[in-house]
Write an enzyme that holds these catalytic residues in place. Structure first.
Site, PDB file in Angstrom:
ATOM      1  CG  HIS A 299      -2.062  -8.704   9.623  1.00 44.34           C
ATOM      2  ND1 HIS A 299      -1.146  -8.459   8.942  1.00 44.34           N
ATOM      3  CD2 HIS A 299      -2.532  -7.499  10.397  1.00 44.34           C
ATOM      4  CE1 HIS A 299      -1.319  -6.787   8.644  1.00 44.34           C
ATOM      5  NE2 HIS A 299      -2.527  -6.349   9.482  1.00 44.34           N
TER       6      HIS A 299
ATOM      7  CB  CYS B  57      -2.595  -5.269   5.953  1.00 44.18           C
ATOM      8  SG  CYS B  57      -1.953  -4.027   7.468  1.00 44.18           S
TER       9      CYS B  57
ATOM     10  CD  GLU C 156      -0.746   0.779   3.483  1.00 44.05           C
ATOM     11  OE1 GLU C 156      -2.197   0.170   3.706  1.00 44.05           O
ATOM     12  OE2 GLU C 156      -0.832   1.807   4.234  1.00 44.05           O
TER      13      GLU C 156
END
Lengths: 347, 134
Positions: free
Chosen positions: A233, A111, A80
């Site tokens: 994550h 993400c 990103e």
């Protein structure tokens, strides 16, 4: 058999302690450590960006096993923080590799763009379209100074080469889950992202990771205890433990793949680098589940088995993730602002 | 640097690709299409060679001046790096305190941003060096 043929990570050398960020913004120094489980985060040097991190990670992968550029049929780079708004990072990677007959594109999904890249390459190899493909998750993520993200938004990345020959870690299953959930976003032209505060937890991170992990284990016919390692994550040092426990995983399955307490949240690099940390120590027949989360929102999950080929694989030919975590130079907040180009422009 | 010049040199800048004279074996970086020692005997025969990226500091200087585009990095180290293949390369040494750099220090090449053509222009990538170990 389709899976990971080689892998490599890169973490910039510079770190800032979360206590130093707290000092700057008038928080108690122990606040980020106790509240978020974060002790330090990686900071890109002034001359590093998502593309340079991608190249260094890829070169570490190639040091472990060299795949000639003319054999690579796809390059997907998830980030990103692509250096250009218009001009792909993937074409730069193609040039570095000398891989000109390649499907190449940049991906963005907060993400989880790195794991999305892995799925794309996996699918193309499985379909027989290509022999090898490169998937990279890389970021120099942005956090507004003084915001909660200032404690976590960091830099790093991991590159995977996926193929069907000499596979060190077979990808048995992969599934995804997506909903239109506005937990975190950045509008065009805005320098820093906005987020929904507490809304980023339950309806976003937890819902998507839990749904996807359950879907994957249902498809694979597995239970949490069937896995040696689980990678989630890692936006902070606490969420992975919390989501893991709710799913029935134990701390010893979660801890080896959790590096955000020491380097922060590397966004698209997060789950790929957590997985890379586990691959640094994994043995043949170890089973790994990895579940990413990208705001906006979605998750990709992978069920992976390490193969006997890992015994022949030269892991020591490139620095391991913990080598790079330990190779740290600490900087103060003012230097951090300079490196991140957050000081009002000087010529 | 204008866009076409940077674009022409991108392969050698990204991947340290030079040339070797097949007649005398001398390696050149940046690449040369003719060997200055062997002249016409080398024409059309120069071979591409990728440098290993390894090297040692041959000489260096620490820049404290406000050079445009490098103010955020000063003081920074500019060095001449002697490579095992032969060519001497000029480049920055980064991720190091300038006072720790010394002649003979082993270094290796890394991929970094070299320059930016203002805020809207292209970003030029290429090689810099970092110490092998401190």
């Amino acid at each position: 058999m389709v899976g990971i043929v080689t892998y490599g990570s890169y973490i910039p050398i510079y770190r800032i302690k979360t206590a130093e960020i707290a000092r700057m913004w008038g928080d108690k120094p122990e606040h980020p450590e106790k509240g978020l489980g974060l002790f330090a985060k990686s900071v890109p040097a002034y001359d590093e960006d998502a593309a340079t991190i991608a190249v260094e990670a890829l070169r570490n992968a190639l040091r472990r096993k060299n795949i000639p550029g003319d054999k690579i049929g796809a390059i997907f780079v998830g980030s990103e923080s692509h250096p250009y708004a218009v001009k792909p990072t993937a074409s730069l990677i193609a040039e570095v590799l000398g891989a000109y007959r390649a499907h190449a594109a940049d991906l963005e999904f907060a993400c989880k763009a790195g794991t999305a890249a892995m799925q794309n390459v996996y699918a193309m190899v499985k379909a027989g379209m290509i022999d090898y493909g490169v998937a990279i998750g890389t970021d120099t993520s942005q956090g507004q100074p003084g915001d909660a993200l200032d404690y976590s938004a960091s830099a790093g990345g991991t590159a995977y080469i996926i193929g069907k020959d000499e596979v060190i870690a077979e990808i048995n299953h992969t599934v995804s889950f997506v909903t239109d959930t506005p937990d975190f976003w950045r509008r065009e032209g805005q320098r820093y992202p906005s987020h929904g505060g507490r809304f980023t937890g339950e309806p976003a991170y937890f819902k998507h990771i839990m749904s996807t992990a359950k879907m994957l284990m249902e498809e694979a016919g597995t239970k949490p205890e069937d896995y040696d390692y689980v990678v989630f994550h890692q936006p902070n040092g606490k969420f992975p433990y919390r989501v893991g426990k709710r799913l029935g995983f134990k701390e010893e399955q979660i801890k080896p793949g959790l590096i955000s307490p020491y380097i922060g949240n590397t966004y698209s690099g997060g789950t790929p680098t957590g997985l890379s940390t586990v691959l640094d120590i994994a043995k043949p027949e170890d089973r790994i589940i990895a579940v990413s989360f990208g705001s906006g929102a979605g998750s990709d999950a992978f069920d992976i088995t390490v193969t006997d080929e890992m015994e022949n694989f030269n892991r020591d030919a490139a620095p391991k993730v913990w080598d790079m975590i330990n190779r740290a130079k600490y900087i103060d907040y003012a230097t951090y602002l300079k490196f991140r180009r957050m000081i009002v422009e000087v010529d | 640097m204008v866009v076409p010049r940077f674009w022409r040199e991108r392969r050698s800048r990204y991947s340290l690709i030079g040339t070797r004279c097949p007649v005398c074996g001398t390696v050149y970086f940046p690449p040369r299409s003719v060997c200055p020692k062997c002249g016409r005997k080398s024409v059309g025969k120069m071979e591409e060679v990728q440098l290993s990226g390894k090297g040692k500091v041959y000489s260096y200087t620490i820049v404290h001046q406000n050079v445009i585009g490098y103010k955020y990095q000063k003081p920074y180290v500019m060095a001449i790096i002697e490579t095992p293949e032969g060519p001497k390369l000029t480049g920055q040494i980064v991720d190091v305190e300038p006072e720790k750099v010394h002649i003979g220090m082993p270094v290796h090449a890394v991929f970094r941003r070299i320059a930016e053509d203002g805020k809207a222009g292209i970003i030029q990538y290429g090689y810099k060096f970092i110490p092998d170990e401190e």
